[in-house]
Design an enzyme around this catalytic site. Structure first.
Site, PDB file in Angstrom:
ATOM      1  N   HIS A  17       0.844  -1.213   0.000  1.00  0.00           N
ATOM      2  CA  HIS A  17       0.000   0.000   0.000  1.00  0.00           C
ATOM      3  C   HIS A  17       0.877   1.260   0.000  1.00  0.00           C
ATOM      4  O   HIS A  17       0.615   2.207  -0.736  1.00  0.00           O
ATOM      5  CB  HIS A  17      -0.899   0.025   1.246  1.00  0.00           C
ATOM      6  CG  HIS A  17      -1.925  -1.062   1.300  1.00  0.00           C
ATOM      7  ND1 HIS A  17      -2.149  -1.818   2.430  1.00  0.00           N
ATOM      8  CD2 HIS A  17      -2.812  -1.526   0.374  1.00  0.00           C
ATOM      9  CE1 HIS A  17      -3.130  -2.684   2.205  1.00  0.00           C
ATOM     10  NE2 HIS A  17      -3.532  -2.538   0.966  1.00  0.00           N
ATOM     11  N   LYS A  41     -17.497  -6.104   6.920  1.00  0.00           N
ATOM     12  CA  LYS A  41     -16.150  -6.681   7.030  1.00  0.00           C
ATOM     13  C   LYS A  41     -15.711  -6.674   8.471  1.00  0.00           C
ATOM     14  O   LYS A  41     -15.731  -5.626   9.114  1.00  0.00           O
ATOM     15  CB  LYS A  41     -15.151  -5.843   6.205  1.00  0.00           C
ATOM     16  CG  LYS A  41     -14.990  -6.319   4.785  1.00  0.00           C
ATOM     17  CD  LYS A  41     -13.766  -5.684   4.155  1.00  0.00           C
ATOM     18  CE  LYS A  41     -13.651  -6.068   2.686  1.00  0.00           C
ATOM     19  NZ  LYS A  41     -12.591  -5.336   2.005  1.00  0.00           N
ATOM     20  N   ARG A  90      -2.254  -6.212  -8.486  1.00  0.00           N
ATOM     21  CA  ARG A  90      -1.167  -7.174  -8.293  1.00  0.00           C
ATOM     22  C   ARG A  90      -1.138  -8.245  -9.358  1.00  0.00           C
ATOM     23  O   ARG A  90      -0.091  -8.699  -9.763  1.00  0.00           O
ATOM     24  CB  ARG A  90      -1.310  -7.851  -6.915  1.00  0.00           C
ATOM     25  CG  ARG A  90      -0.905  -6.970  -5.772  1.00  0.00           C
ATOM     26  CD  ARG A  90      -1.459  -7.462  -4.471  1.00  0.00           C
ATOM     27  NE  ARG A  90      -2.902  -7.273  -4.459  1.00  0.00           N
ATOM     28  CZ  ARG A  90      -3.667  -7.412  -3.389  1.00  0.00           C
ATOM     29  NH1 ARG A  90      -3.142  -7.775  -2.243  1.00  0.00           N
ATOM     30  NH2 ARG A  90      -4.961  -7.195  -3.455  1.00  0.00           N
ATOM     31  N   SER A 127      -3.112  -7.736   2.679  1.00  0.00           N
ATOM     32  CA  SER A 127      -3.510  -7.601   4.083  1.00  0.00           C
ATOM     33  C   SER A 127      -4.010  -8.935   4.620  1.00  0.00           C
ATOM     34  O   SER A 127      -3.733  -9.298   5.766  1.00  0.00           O
ATOM     35  CB  SER A 127      -4.608  -6.546   4.233  1.00  0.00           C
ATOM     36  OG  SER A 127      -4.119  -5.279   3.881  1.00  0.00           O
TER      37      SER A 127
END
Ligand code: ADP
Length: 146
Positions: A17, A41, A90, A127
């Site tokens: 990040h 979440k 990614r 993460s």
């Protein structure tokens, strides 16, 4: 002034990040790291903790602001005067997800999404991977931005 928001959960804020924000600072006058509050979440770190940690990372970078938001990302972007959403990609799976999100957001607003490809040596860091390692008591400090 060109402003972008960099939205995400950042649970935790990783070196991947950080790299996107730093590279974004070369493209934009201001980058607002936007911690999304999503009640669906379950997060390991509180919003306050994440805000504090991210502010610490960028304490010497005047181009970076850190805020939290709930609701639609494009509405938060508009409320800050940002014209852009910055996201990192990614791999192909990220790209498919991100492109769909960008298409939705451009259909409901005039906010442009800008993608930066992850640096190859950081592209395996997520993460969720960090949280998983943490849950086994592994020292994850090498993956956490500071
Ligand atoms: P979300 O919960 O919205 O997926 P994340 O906190 O996981 O958000 O990530 C925010 C943004 O950072 C996303 O665009 C994601 O693709 C990107 N990102 C996450 N990890 C990396 C990394 N290692 N390198 C580059 N970009 C990354």
């Amino acid at each position: 002034m060109r402003t972008a928001i960099f939205p995400g959960s950042f649970d935790p804020f990783t070196v991947g990040h950080k790299s996107i924000v730093e590279r974004g600072c070369r493209l934009f006058d201001k980058v607002i790291v936007a911690v999304g509050i999503n009640s669906n979440k379950r997060c390991r770190r509180s919003v306050e903790q994440r805000l504090k940690d991210i502010r610490d990372v960028f304490r010497d970078n005047p181009k970076v602001e850190v805020a939290s938001y709930s609701g639609l990302t494009v509405e938060f972007a508009r409320s800050t005067g940002a014209g852009f959403i910055l996201r990192g990609v990614r791999e192909v799976k990220d790209f498919e997800y991100e492109r769909n999100l960008a298409d939705v957001n451009s259909s409901i607003s005039d906010i442009e999404t800008v993608f930066l490809c992850a640096e190859p040596e950081l592209s395996f860091i997520s993460s969720s991977m960090v949280r998983e390692l943490e849950s086994f008591g592994f020292d994850v400090s090498r993956f956490i931005a500071r």
